[in-house]
Motif scaffolding. Structure first.
Motif, PDB file in Angstrom:
ATOM      1  N   GLN A 376       3.451  -8.600   0.600  1.00 47.53           N
ATOM      2  CA  GLN A 376       4.494  -9.565   0.950  1.00 47.53           C
ATOM      3  C   GLN A 376       5.768  -9.301   0.161  1.00 47.53           C
ATOM      4  N   ILE A 377       5.644  -8.650  -0.990  1.00 45.78           N
ATOM      5  CA  ILE A 377       6.820  -8.309  -1.789  1.00 45.78           C
ATOM      6  C   ILE A 377       7.380  -6.961  -1.359  1.00 45.78           C
ATOM      7  N   PHE A 378       6.578  -5.904  -1.475  1.00 42.94           N
ATOM      8  CA  PHE A 378       7.116  -4.560  -1.264  1.00 42.94           C
ATOM      9  C   PHE A 378       7.299  -4.233   0.217  1.00 42.94           C
ATOM     10  N   TYR A 379       6.403  -4.694   1.072  1.00 45.14           N
ATOM     11  CA  TYR A 379       6.564  -4.521   2.515  1.00 45.14           C
ATOM     12  C   TYR A 379       7.386  -5.655   3.109  1.00 45.14           C
ATOM     13  N   GLY A 380       7.090  -6.881   2.696  1.00 43.20           N
ATOM     14  CA  GLY A 380       7.679  -8.046   3.338  1.00 43.20           C
ATOM     15  C   GLY A 380       9.118  -8.291   2.946  1.00 43.20           C
ATOM     16  N   LEU A 381       9.411  -8.301   1.636  1.00 43.46           N
ATOM     17  CA  LEU A 381      10.759  -8.645   1.180  1.00 43.46           C
ATOM     18  C   LEU A 381      11.654  -7.423   1.010  1.00 43.46           C
ATOM     19  N   LEU A 382      11.135  -6.371   0.392  1.00 46.40           N
ATOM     20  CA  LEU A 382      11.965  -5.187   0.218  1.00 46.40           C
ATOM     21  C   LEU A 382      12.079  -4.400   1.528  1.00 46.40           C
ATOM     22  N   ALA A 383      10.977  -4.296   2.256  1.00 49.38           N
ATOM     23  CA  ALA A 383      10.977  -3.742   3.623  1.00 49.38           C
ATOM     24  C   ALA A 383      11.564  -2.345   3.684  1.00 49.38           C
ATOM     25  N   SER A 384      11.045  -1.450   2.844  1.00 47.64           N
ATOM     26  CA  SER A 384      11.471  -0.056   2.897  1.00 47.64           C
ATOM     27  C   SER A 384      10.909   0.617   4.145  1.00 47.64           C
ATOM     28  N   ASN A 385      11.406   1.798   4.433  1.00 51.85           N
ATOM     29  CA  ASN A 385      10.993   2.530   5.626  1.00 51.85           C
ATOM     30  C   ASN A 385       9.649   3.197   5.372  1.00 51.85           C
ATOM     31  N   GLU A 386       8.568   2.582   5.854  1.00 53.91           N
ATOM     32  CA  GLU A 386       7.239   3.121   5.590  1.00 53.91           C
ATOM     33  C   GLU A 386       6.923   4.362   6.409  1.00 53.91           C
ATOM     34  N   PHE A 387       7.622   4.593   7.499  1.00 58.56           N
ATOM     35  CA  PHE A 387       7.443   5.849   8.220  1.00 58.56           C
ATOM     36  C   PHE A 387       7.864   7.029   7.341  1.00 58.56           C
ATOM     37  N   GLU A 388       8.917   6.828   6.549  1.00 60.13           N
ATOM     38  CA  GLU A 388       9.509   7.923   5.793  1.00 60.13           C
ATOM     39  C   GLU A 388       9.199   7.870   4.311  1.00 60.13           C
ATOM     40  N   GLU A 389       9.054   6.676   3.747  1.00 63.82           N
ATOM     41  CA  GLU A 389       8.840   6.527   2.306  1.00 63.82           C
ATOM     42  C   GLU A 389       7.734   5.515   2.052  1.00 63.82           C
ATOM     43  N   GLY A 390       6.547   5.857   2.521  1.00 62.31           N
ATOM     44  CA  GLY A 390       5.420   4.935   2.394  1.00 62.31           C
ATOM     45  C   GLY A 390       5.067   4.589   0.968  1.00 62.31           C
ATOM     46  N   HIS A 391       5.413   5.472   0.028  1.00 58.78           N
ATOM     47  CA  HIS A 391       5.067   5.223  -1.374  1.00 58.78           C
ATOM     48  C   HIS A 391       5.804   4.026  -1.947  1.00 58.78           C
ATOM     49  N   LEU A 392       6.961   3.677  -1.374  1.00 54.81           N
ATOM     50  CA  LEU A 392       7.711   2.538  -1.904  1.00 54.81           C
ATOM     51  C   LEU A 392       7.004   1.218  -1.644  1.00 54.81           C
ATOM     52  N   ASP A 393       6.098   1.206  -0.702  1.00 51.72           N
ATOM     53  CA  ASP A 393       5.271   0.015  -0.484  1.00 51.72           C
ATOM     54  C   ASP A 393       3.870   0.243  -1.032  1.00 51.72           C
ATOM     55  N   GLU A 394       3.154   1.209  -0.468  1.00 51.44           N
ATOM     56  CA  GLU A 394       1.746   1.378  -0.816  1.00 51.44           C
ATOM     57  C   GLU A 394       1.535   1.759  -2.278  1.00 51.44           C
ATOM     58  N   GLY A 395       2.338   2.688  -2.780  1.00 54.10           N
ATOM     59  CA  GLY A 395       2.151   3.110  -4.156  1.00 54.10           C
ATOM     60  C   GLY A 395       2.516   2.036  -5.160  1.00 54.10           C
ATOM     61  N   PHE A 396       3.674   1.387  -4.941  1.00 55.42           N
ATOM     62  CA  PHE A 396       4.088   0.310  -5.844  1.00 55.42           C
ATOM     63  C   PHE A 396       3.091  -0.839  -5.797  1.00 55.42           C
ATOM     64  N   ASN A 397       2.586  -1.133  -4.610  1.00 55.56           N
ATOM     65  CA  ASN A 397       1.663  -2.259  -4.494  1.00 55.56           C
ATOM     66  C   ASN A 397       0.285  -1.920  -5.043  1.00 55.56           C
ATOM     67  N   THR A 398      -0.155  -0.674  -4.889  1.00 57.53           N
ATOM     68  CA  THR A 398      -1.442  -0.283  -5.461  1.00 57.53           C
ATOM     69  C   THR A 398      -1.406  -0.400  -6.978  1.00 57.53           C
ATOM     70  N   TYR A 399      -0.338   0.079  -7.573  1.00 60.21           N
ATOM     71  CA  TYR A 399      -0.152  -0.074  -9.021  1.00 60.21           C
ATOM     72  C   TYR A 399      -0.157  -1.555  -9.403  1.00 60.21           C
ATOM     73  N   SER A 400       0.575  -2.378  -8.663  1.00 61.15           N
ATOM     74  CA  SER A 400       0.702  -3.799  -8.993  1.00 61.15           C
ATOM     75  C   SER A 400      -0.594  -4.552  -8.759  1.00 61.15           C
ATOM     76  N   THR A 401      -1.382  -4.108  -7.773  1.00 58.82           N
ATOM     77  CA  THR A 401      -2.686  -4.736  -7.537  1.00 58.82           C
ATOM     78  C   THR A 401      -3.584  -4.593  -8.754  1.00 58.82           C
ATOM     79  N   SER A 402      -3.697  -3.377  -9.262  1.00 56.96           N
ATOM     80  CA  SER A 402      -4.551  -3.158 -10.436  1.00 56.96           C
ATOM     81  C   SER A 402      -4.029  -3.918 -11.643  1.00 56.96           C
ATOM     82  N   ARG A 403      -2.726  -3.974 -11.763  1.00 55.87           N
ATOM     83  CA  ARG A 403      -2.119  -4.701 -12.878  1.00 55.87           C
ATOM     84  C   ARG A 403      -2.469  -6.189 -12.799  1.00 55.87           C
ATOM     85  N   THR A 404      -2.407  -6.744 -11.592  1.00 53.26           N
ATOM     86  CA  THR A 404      -2.720  -8.163 -11.401  1.00 53.26           C
ATOM     87  C   THR A 404      -4.202  -8.437 -11.619  1.00 53.26           C
TER      88      THR A 404
END
Length: 683
Positions: A376-404
């Motif tokens: 909801q943060i990295f995909y929902g609010l920041l809404a980067s282009n996941e076709f081209e830069e999927g790491h800006l959502d999936e990678g940032f969120n995977t890191y943040s998931t483990s942190r949480t």
């Protein structure tokens, strides 16, 4: 949904659509709801949709789209995604890539139930101009003439910068038996990527990629007013993006629901007669309240409280570390077993997933709930282009998931014993430490195919995409946290997320924040990893410690000069033995990461030397007590090092490690014998 549940008869659909259109239009004149906290976002693509579903899982709909050109580019056509055509036949790009192993698992099913479709019946402008003759399919990514997931629609005149264009689309769609987390199974329906959706307007024109097997989505922000007609048995059991504005029973055992959402870039919905609906309110000092709605399967009641807690933990930690969740509601969907619909994110709606075991110790379903909320943060609010830069959502969120998860629950137990038998659970998207040796070595291989900076949809295959977007980026971010220090790293992430919320940030935007707050040397970490296919591997390749004999000959200076013979150098407490220790550390990988080298000496002395890691090797020569060990990166700051087994050496053999492995082998042999004994008892 299966026909036996009495879905809409197709004969009623057109009449319901026209009636619903008038009702929705009248309702729009009413005062708008306050749907979320914070300032509004200037809308680019807004939708008013009316749709109904018949007994064959066919959807008939009409959408009115309002496009505001906020770029300096003049658009001579419209480009729409028809995502459900990814399942039209086995020649679509999605199906080709999926069948080749490039995407999510594909299972062939007999009959027509598995196939889906999306069809434009008519496209008109607000003045009645018919655009339908100008509709043509395009394949901007791979030229696949059989792909039908993107259409271009010619316009009679360009949409100039600052202009607003309103057009209406009459369309039909068919949901497949659930695949890629959209479609139906029995009485369960998940409506995702189901309506014709406008591409993203950029300064270079439309950004409208085909539907690929291993990439996700990109869309502009706007407001959604969506009315759906479903069987009456679904009343109260329908969840969607947005806030439920009205729910009305209709003749013919039908129910009509209307949802409103502001400042979102997609709309998804779900319905299942078996849902049990539970509600809670999230409250936390300094953060906006959020109404939580849980749509739960009856056989998963045991994890109800755990779903809610996981959602609260996500809201609290992401809201504190990054940016507060701004919407009034969050709907959590617990899909039925066998639907493969879990683990997906849509604005204001996420799908979780609970297994028949779901032991609390391994954070299931907590991990998937936190992860999908994080989108909801990295995909929902920041809404980067996941076709081209999927790491800006999936990678940032995977890191943040483990942190949480670590902050909220501690480290998970990846093993749980049942009847004395150890069962190892795979932790969902756990980036560090690597939960599985297989995943660890997969990442090493996949990292050689494409740099992370390569557009995601152009990566070699699904494995390369997954490891670039998920594993490599998550490990990189965790390494930056440890290398740069947590306070500075937290400031970088918070600045980035708050500065670029609702603005579609790019990798360049993030790296600019890194350089601004931490300097060019910090950005070099990303250049060495995201821009390179090289691996990082630092190894201690030599560690020796040689006892020095006392010197023979003249020693001292001036009046202290004296001759010392071979027998003069007796080792005493006042004159301890001296050793010459030599350590060689090599950079075996192509990429560079700053590291420390720790030298431990007899008597407890510890020396640390910082190395920028740029050279191919460095040699340390120390005279003093006997060297015991040398370790590169002793604090494990660099989680991207592909081989930690070569990070250290002892100067003398130590049997402790061998004994440890012997104990482990005995333990597993005992468990294996217990397993065979249990199987014999069952037989």
């Amino acid at each position: 949904m299966g026909p036996r549940h009495g879905l809409l008869p197709s004969a009623l659909v057109k009449r319901l659509i026209s009636t619903t259109s008038l009702l929705a239009l009248a309702a729009l004149l009413a005062a708008p709801l306050k749907l979320h906290a914070g300032p509004r976002v200037p809308p680019v693509a807004s939708y008013r949709i009316e749709a109904a579903i018949d007994a064959e899982h066919r959807l008939t709909g009409r959408e009115t789209v309002t496009f505001v050109n906020r770029t300096s580019f003049s658009f001579e056509d419209l480009q729409l995604h028809l995502y459900l055509n990814a399942f039209l036949n086995d020649q679509s790009t999605w199906l080709r890539e999926s069948a080749a192993g490039g995407g999510r698992p594909r299972k062939h099913r007999d009959g027509q139930a598995w196939f889906g479709s999306s069809e434009l019946n008519r496209v008109t402008l607000a003045d009645g101009t018919d655009l339908t003759p100008g509709v043509r399919f395009i394949a901007p990514d791979d030229g696949n003439a059989d792909d039908r997931t993107v259409v271009s629609i010619s316009l009679p005149r360009p949409v100039a910068p600052g202009q607003t264009l309103t057009f209406t689309v009459d369309f039909r769609a068919r949901f497949p038996q659930i695949v890629a987390r959209t479609g139906w199974k029995d009485d369960f329906l998940l409506g995702a990527q189901w309506f014709p959706k406008l591409g993203v307007a950029t300064e270079k024109g439309w950004n409208t990629h085909q539907f690929h097997a291993s990439t996700e989505f990109f869309a502009d922000f706007g407001d959604y007013d969506v009315t759906l007609t479903l069987p009456r048995e679904m009343k109260g059991k329908i969840g969607a993006t947005g806030i439920l504005k009205e729910e009305t029973e209709l003749a013919g055992d039908l129910v009509r629901v209307r949802f409103l959402a502001e400042d979102v870039h997609d709309f998804a919905f779900t319905a299942c007669a078996r849902y049990e609906v539970y509600r809670e309110t999230f409250t936390s000092p300094g953060l906006p309240n959020v109404d939580l709605i849980l749509l739960l399967q009856p056989d998963h009641r045991r994890v109800k409280a755990r779903y809610f807690r996981a959602a609260r933990e996500g809201l609290a930690h992401y809201g504190t570390w990054y940016v507060p969740y701004p919407y009034a509601t969050l709907t959590i969907v617990d899909p039925p077993y066998g639907t493969n619909a879990g683990g997906m994110e849509y604005p204001m709606l996420i799908t979780g997933g609970a297994s028949w075991l779901s032991p609390e110790e391994v954070h299931s379903p907590e991990s998937v709930t936190v992860h999908e909320f994080g989108h909801q943060i990295f995909y929902g609010l920041l809404a980067s282009n996941e076709f081209e830069e999927g790491h800006l959502d999936e990678g940032f969120n995977t890191y943040s998931t483990s942190r949480t998860l670590k902050a909220a629950y501690g480290d998970p137990f990846l093993e749980k014993r049942f009847f004395g038998i150890p069962i190892v659970f795979r932790s969902v998207r756990q980036p560090y430490p690597m939960a599985r040796l297989e995943t660890f070595f997969d990442w090493q291989v996949a990292s050689h195919s494409d740099p992370t900076s390569e557009p995601t949809f152009r990566n070699l295959d699904g494995k390369a995409i997954r490891h670039n977007a998920y594993s490599k980026t998550a490990l990189l971010l965790a390494s930056c946290e440890r290398t740069l220090g947590e306070p500075l790293w937290n400031r970088i992430l918070k600045t980035y997320t708050q500065r670029f919320a609702f603005k579609h940030p790019t990798t360049a935007d993030f790296r600019a924040v890194v350089t601004e707050l931490a300097g060019p040397a910090a950005d070099e970490l990303f250049k060495q990893t995201w821009d390179s296919t090289g691996t990082i591997d630092y190894a201690v390749t030599s560690a020796t410690s040689r006892k020095l004999a006392p010197p023979v000959g003249y020693v001292g200076q001036g009046t202290e000069l004296r001759f010392q013979g071979p027998a003069s150098g007796v080792t005493t407490k006042a004159n301890p033995a001296r050793y010459e220790s030599v350590v060689v550390v090599q950079r075996l990988g192509d990429s560079i990461w700053p590291t420390e080298v720790e030298l431990k000496f007899d008597g407890g002395a510890v020396v640390r030397r910082r190395w920028d890691g740029a050279g191919r090797w460095i040699r340390y020569r120390v005279t003093g007590p006997r060297l015991l060990s040398a370790v590169a990166d002793p604090d494990r700051k660099d989680l991207l090092d592909v081989d930690v087994t070569n990070n250290g050496l002892l100067t003398e053999a130590n049997g402790t490690t061998a004994r440890g492995w012997a104990f482990r082998a005995s333990f597993w042999a005992q468990n294996l014998l217990e397993f065979f004994a249990l199987m014999g008892f069952v037989a």
